[in-house]
Design a protein around this motif. Structure first.
Motif, PDB file in Angstrom:
ATOM      1  N   ASP A  17      66.965  49.777  28.449  1.00 43.01           N
ATOM      2  CA  ASP A  17      67.558  51.036  28.907  1.00 43.01           C
ATOM      3  C   ASP A  17      67.392  52.135  27.865  1.00 43.01           C
ATOM      4  O   ASP A  17      67.064  53.280  28.200  1.00 43.01           O
ATOM      5  CB  ASP A  17      69.038  50.852  29.225  1.00 43.01           C
ATOM      6  N   LEU A  18      67.610  51.796  26.600  1.00 42.88           N
ATOM      7  CA  LEU A  18      67.450  52.770  25.525  1.00 42.88           C
ATOM      8  C   LEU A  18      66.002  53.235  25.443  1.00 42.88           C
ATOM      9  O   LEU A  18      65.727  54.436  25.344  1.00 42.88           O
ATOM     10  CB  LEU A  18      67.901  52.164  24.190  1.00 42.88           C
ATOM     11  N   LEU A  19      65.069  52.303  25.497  1.00 42.47           N
ATOM     12  CA  LEU A  19      63.653  52.641  25.444  1.00 42.47           C
ATOM     13  C   LEU A  19      63.269  53.586  26.580  1.00 42.47           C
ATOM     14  O   LEU A  19      62.631  54.624  26.356  1.00 42.47           O
ATOM     15  CB  LEU A  19      62.812  51.365  25.511  1.00 42.47           C
ATOM     16  N   LEU A  20      63.670  53.263  27.783  1.00 36.32           N
ATOM     17  CA  LEU A  20      63.318  54.117  28.915  1.00 36.32           C
ATOM     18  C   LEU A  20      64.066  55.447  28.892  1.00 36.32           C
ATOM     19  O   LEU A  20      63.535  56.468  29.338  1.00 36.32           O
ATOM     20  CB  LEU A  20      63.535  53.382  30.242  1.00 36.32           C
ATOM     21  N   SER A  21      65.267  55.459  28.341  1.00 35.42           N
ATOM     22  CA  SER A  21      65.998  56.725  28.180  1.00 35.42           C
ATOM     23  C   SER A  21      65.269  57.634  27.206  1.00 35.42           C
ATOM     24  O   SER A  21      65.195  58.859  27.415  1.00 35.42           O
ATOM     25  CB  SER A  21      67.421  56.466  27.698  1.00 35.42           C
ATOM     26  N   ILE A  22      64.709  57.060  26.138  1.00 33.77           N
ATOM     27  CA  ILE A  22      63.923  57.848  25.183  1.00 33.77           C
ATOM     28  C   ILE A  22      62.686  58.407  25.869  1.00 33.77           C
ATOM     29  O   ILE A  22      62.354  59.591  25.727  1.00 33.77           O
ATOM     30  CB  ILE A  22      63.549  56.997  23.955  1.00 33.77           C
ATOM     31  N   LEU A  23      62.004  57.561  26.642  1.00 33.17           N
ATOM     32  CA  LEU A  23      60.824  58.044  27.364  1.00 33.17           C
ATOM     33  C   LEU A  23      61.194  59.152  28.347  1.00 33.17           C
ATOM     34  O   LEU A  23      60.496  60.167  28.439  1.00 33.17           O
ATOM     35  CB  LEU A  23      60.145  56.886  28.094  1.00 33.17           C
ATOM     36  N   ALA A  24      62.297  58.969  29.060  1.00 37.70           N
ATOM     37  CA  ALA A  24      62.738  59.993  30.016  1.00 37.70           C
ATOM     38  C   ALA A  24      63.036  61.307  29.297  1.00 37.70           C
ATOM     39  O   ALA A  24      62.688  62.390  29.782  1.00 37.70           O
ATOM     40  CB  ALA A  24      63.960  59.502  30.781  1.00 37.70           C
ATOM     41  N   HIS A  25      63.672  61.213  28.139  1.00 42.08           N
ATOM     42  CA  HIS A  25      63.953  62.413  27.344  1.00 42.08           C
ATOM     43  C   HIS A  25      62.648  63.094  26.933  1.00 42.08           C
ATOM     44  O   HIS A  25      62.526  64.321  27.016  1.00 42.08           O
ATOM     45  CB  HIS A  25      64.775  62.049  26.110  1.00 42.08           C
ATOM     46  N   ASN A  26      61.669  62.295  26.496  1.00 41.16           N
ATOM     47  CA  ASN A  26      60.407  62.859  26.036  1.00 41.16           C
ATOM     48  C   ASN A  26      59.612  63.507  27.168  1.00 41.16           C
ATOM     49  O   ASN A  26      58.787  64.381  26.916  1.00 41.16           O
ATOM     50  CB  ASN A  26      59.560  61.790  25.334  1.00 41.16           C
ATOM     51  N   THR A  27      59.849  63.096  28.408  1.00 41.73           N
ATOM     52  CA  THR A  27      59.133  63.726  29.532  1.00 41.73           C
ATOM     53  C   THR A  27      59.549  65.184  29.710  1.00 41.73           C
ATOM     54  O   THR A  27      58.830  65.951  30.342  1.00 41.73           O
ATOM     55  CB  THR A  27      59.370  62.979  30.865  1.00 41.73           C
ATOM     56  N   GLU A  28      60.685  65.548  29.158  1.00 41.67           N
ATOM     57  CA  GLU A  28      61.219  66.909  29.320  1.00 41.67           C
ATOM     58  C   GLU A  28      60.773  67.872  28.225  1.00 41.67           C
ATOM     59  O   GLU A  28      61.165  69.037  28.238  1.00 41.67           O
ATOM     60  CB  GLU A  28      62.752  66.864  29.362  1.00 41.67           C
TER      61      GLU A  28
END
Length: 101
Positions: A17-28
């Motif tokens: 979840d943390l890894l994908l949250s970081i990726l989601a943040h970076n998409t912005e």
């Protein structure tokens, strides 16, 4: 039968979840469209190809396979996120022995 990508990672669900949250943040991050696009691609692939599994002890883990270039990009995404934190960065690469490549 299709061959699996060579990099295999197992994460507990919270770290996934943390890894994908970081990726989601970076998409912005609009100022760095290449980073944002790569983050989007990694996020999409991890959601499509990762599997939630249970080990023999009943503990859940996420099983995921990546190609080498995806693993490298994942590390870059994590380094970018870590650089966003308020921490000093030491030039450790100056301590490395020269490679033959």
């Amino acid at each position: 039968m299709a061959q699996l990508p060579p990099v295999h990672i197992k994460l507990n669900p919270e770290n996934f979840d943390l890894l994908l949250s970081i990726l989601a943040h970076n998409t912005e991050i609009r100022e760095l469209p290449e980073l944002a696009n790569d983050a989007h691609d990694l996020l999409d692939k991890r959601l499509r190809f990762s599997r939630l599994c249970t080990d023999l002890s009943g503990r859940a883990y996420v099983d995921s396979f990546l190609y080498e270039q995806e693993a490298v990009e994942m590390l870059w995404q994590l380094l970018f996120a870590a650089a966003d934190a308020d921490m000093p960065v030491t030039a450790y690469h100056y301590q490395l022995q020269p490679g033959s490549h």
